[in-house]
Design a protein around this motif. Structure first.
Motif, mmCIF file in Angstrom:
data_model
loop_
_atom_site.group_PDB
_atom_site.id
_atom_site.type_symbol
_atom_site.label_atom_id
_atom_site.label_comp_id
_atom_site.label_asym_id
_atom_site.label_seq_id
_atom_site.Cartn_x
_atom_site.Cartn_y
_atom_site.Cartn_z
ATOM 1 N N LEU A 87 0.820 -1.204 0.000
ATOM 2 C CA LEU A 87 0.000 0.000 0.000
ATOM 3 C C LEU A 87 0.856 1.258 0.000
ATOM 4 O O LEU A 87 0.506 2.258 -0.635
ATOM 5 N N ALA A 88 1.961 1.223 0.704
ATOM 6 C CA ALA A 88 2.858 2.376 0.709
ATOM 7 C C ALA A 88 3.390 2.647 -0.690
ATOM 8 O O ALA A 88 3.425 3.803 -1.153
ATOM 9 N N GLU A 89 3.803 1.592 -1.393
ATOM 10 C CA GLU A 89 4.308 1.770 -2.748
ATOM 11 C C GLU A 89 3.194 2.229 -3.688
ATOM 12 O O GLU A 89 3.408 3.097 -4.543
ATOM 13 N N ALA A 90 1.999 1.676 -3.530
ATOM 14 C CA ALA A 90 0.872 2.089 -4.363
ATOM 15 C C ALA A 90 0.516 3.552 -4.113
ATOM 16 O O ALA A 90 0.197 4.299 -5.048
ATOM 17 N N ALA A 91 0.574 3.969 -2.846
ATOM 18 C CA ALA A 91 0.307 5.370 -2.517
ATOM 19 C C ALA A 91 1.355 6.284 -3.147
ATOM 20 O O ALA A 91 1.039 7.365 -3.658
ATOM 21 N N ARG A 92 2.603 5.846 -3.114
ATOM 22 C CA ARG A 92 3.664 6.639 -3.737
ATOM 23 C C ARG A 92 3.430 6.776 -5.229
ATOM 24 O O ARG A 92 3.573 7.863 -5.802
ATOM 25 N N LEU A 93 3.034 5.684 -5.877
ATOM 26 C CA LEU A 93 2.753 5.714 -7.308
ATOM 27 C C LEU A 93 1.574 6.635 -7.618
ATOM 28 O O LEU A 93 1.596 7.385 -8.602
ATOM 29 N N GLY A 94 0.552 6.575 -6.773
ATOM 30 C CA GLY A 94 -0.613 7.425 -6.986
ATOM 31 C C GLY A 94 -0.285 8.896 -6.839
ATOM 32 O O GLY A 94 -0.739 9.736 -7.626
ATOM 33 N N ALA A 95 0.500 9.218 -5.828
ATOM 34 C CA ALA A 95 0.904 10.609 -5.640
ATOM 35 C C ALA A 95 1.769 11.083 -6.804
ATOM 36 O O ALA A 95 1.611 12.205 -7.305
ATOM 37 N N ALA A 96 2.672 10.214 -7.272
ATOM 38 C CA ALA A 96 3.531 10.563 -8.401
ATOM 39 C C ALA A 96 2.718 10.766 -9.672
ATOM 40 O O ALA A 96 3.094 11.573 -10.537
ATOM 41 N N ALA A 97 1.590 10.058 -9.779
ATOM 42 C CA ALA A 97 0.726 10.210 -10.952
ATOM 43 C C ALA A 97 -0.045 11.521 -10.927
ATOM 44 O O ALA A 97 -0.611 11.926 -11.944
ATOM 45 N N GLY A 98 -0.096 12.180 -9.767
ATOM 46 C CA GLY A 98 -0.715 13.489 -9.688
ATOM 47 C C GLY A 98 -2.024 13.561 -8.947
ATOM 48 O O GLY A 98 -2.691 14.600 -8.961
ATOM 49 N N TYR A 99 -2.419 12.476 -8.267
ATOM 50 C CA TYR A 99 -3.673 12.514 -7.525
ATOM 51 C C TYR A 99 -3.579 13.463 -6.335
ATOM 52 O O TYR A 99 -2.507 13.643 -5.740
ATOM 53 N N ASP A 100 -4.703 14.046 -5.978
ATOM 54 C CA ASP A 100 -4.758 15.018 -4.884
ATOM 55 C C ASP A 100 -4.939 14.365 -3.521
ATOM 56 O O ASP A 100 -4.757 15.018 -2.488
ATOM 57 N N GLU A 101 -5.317 13.108 -3.512
ATOM 58 C CA GLU A 101 -5.592 12.387 -2.267
ATOM 59 C C GLU A 101 -5.443 10.900 -2.542
ATOM 60 O O GLU A 101 -5.703 10.437 -3.651
ATOM 61 N N ILE A 102 -5.029 10.156 -1.539
ATOM 62 C CA ILE A 102 -4.983 8.695 -1.607
ATOM 63 C C ILE A 102 -5.923 8.166 -0.533
ATOM 64 O O ILE A 102 -5.768 8.485 0.653
ATOM 65 N N ASN A 103 -6.892 7.359 -0.939
ATOM 66 C CA ASN A 103 -7.917 6.867 -0.028
ATOM 67 C C ASN A 103 -7.819 5.353 0.107
ATOM 68 O O ASN A 103 -7.636 4.650 -0.888
ATOM 69 N N LEU A 104 -7.940 4.854 1.327
ATOM 70 C CA LEU A 104 -7.927 3.416 1.570
ATOM 71 C C LEU A 104 -9.351 2.907 1.739
ATOM 72 O O LEU A 104 -10.118 3.426 2.564
ATOM 73 N N ASN A 105 -9.702 1.880 0.974
ATOM 74 C CA ASN A 105 -11.036 1.294 1.032
ATOM 75 C C ASN A 105 -11.141 0.346 2.224
ATOM 76 O O ASN A 105 -10.481 -0.691 2.269
#
Length: 357
Positions: A87-105
């Protein structure tokens, strides 16, 4: 319960403000074409992706799932997973892609999600959720949030939810979207979990009193802007709307900027339909199909004259070989004719009334 203040990380947009009204993440529905349509209807509302699993991104290399249009901001990526490292790596990828927020389901009840120890089943292990969130926060330069239920199965929400919020907020999460319904993980389908057991909006509202520093949004069964405004007046920081916003997007979003955010003017679904035409043309030019865009547009005129013919033209013809954006114009012309006819009927009716008085 002791609370600890954490600095709020921000992406390209003020997501805390945008979370005053959000469109819920919905599997197979809130894809990038849906979000683009919703953004044309509302400038300010917070949009969410479908749930993307951390294993798909990290182990499967499916980074194409992170694609979105720059016009979608403010937009959040929802992740599914239960392994803190992934999840940490996925969050890093999401932030790098430009998302404004990372949400955990921590709310989806489907069997497919449970089998991966994702979603609502995690309500049973707040310690693991806290560990996952702490790892995501460490890895992500943008804010990490959680979407959860009030409980699952035989849990007592009155005891479970405050303990859950206390432990996850202690890990650094400061914003939660709470689906005000328990999830039954055995014996009920995801569809049934949308209606059973009953909603309990009062419990999440009490959590706002217990955790005044947290940003709490309410989700579940909310079907109109009137209801959203009422929840905000009660004290919630935000409202998240799902199926109603998908099936009747203009009913929810066309007035949202003015009524919920106090900014901008109402949008016209006719103008939005025309704005979708060049978008659809670009999608087709890149190898896509018209129906991949128009399937999200079927409810654009819901409740308005011409809604039925609009749906019929797009649903019957958009999937055909060679279908292009001109089909949107064709359907729109039928809508405008219907609206003109409706106005003509009103005028004739008014005239008739005047003559008989």
């Amino acid at each position: 319960m002791a609370e600890q203040e954490y600095p709020i990380k921000q992406g390209k947009s003020d997501v805390s403000r945008a979370a005053r009204l959000a469109i819920a993440p919905m599997m197979d529905w809130t894809d990038r074409h849906c979000r683009y349509l919703h953004r044309k209807l509302s400038r300010d509302t917070l949009l969410y992706t479908e749930m993307v699993t951390a294993p798909a991104l990290v182990r499967g290399g499916a980074t194409h799932l992170l694609a979105f249009n720059a016009e979608e901001h403010p937009v959040a990526l929802q992740l599914g997973g239960s392994d803190p490292v992934e999840l940490a790596e996925a969050a890093r990828l999401g932030a790098a892609a430009g998302y404004d927020e990372i949400n955990l389901n921590v709310g989806c009840p489907s069997d497919r999600v449970q089998s991966g120890t994702f979603g609502a089943v995690l309500m049973k292990d707040p310690g693991l959720v806290a560990e996952c969130c702490a790892a995501m926060i460490e890895a992500s330069p943008v804010e990490v949030t959680v979407k959860c239920r009030i409980g699952v199965d035989d849990q007592d929400p009155e005891a479970v939810l405050p303990e859950f919020l206390a432990r996850i907020s202690a890990a650094g999460v400061q914003r939660f979207a709470i689906h005000a319904r328990k999830a039954w993980l055995q014996g009920l389908s995801p569809k049934q979990n949308r209606d059973v057991p009953p909603l309990d909006y009062a419990l999440p509202l009490r959590m706002k009193g217990l955790f005044p520093a947290l940003h709490l949004s309410v989700n579940g069964g909310i079907g109109s802007l009137d209801e959203a405004e009422a929840f905000l007046e009660q004290g919630f920081d935000g409202v998240m709307i799902g199926r109603s916003a998908y099936h009747s997007p203009a009913e929810i979003l066309a007035q949202a900027d003015r009524r919920i955010f106090g900014s901008g003017t109402d949008t016209d679904p006719v103008g939005v339909a025309r704005q979708m035409m060049p978008y659809a043309a670009d999608h087709i030019a890149s190898g896509g199909k018209l129906a991949q865009v128009t399937r999200h547009m079927l409810g654009l005129f819901s409740g308005r004259p011409g809604a039925r013919i609009w749906r019929r033209v797009l649903s019957e013809q958009a999937h055909l070989p060679g279908a292009g954006p001109e089909l949107i114009e064709q359907a729109l012309c039928a809508v405008l004719d219907a609206q003109a006819g409706d106005r003509g009927s009103e005028t004739r009716g008014s005239a008739g009334t005047t003559l008989t008085v």
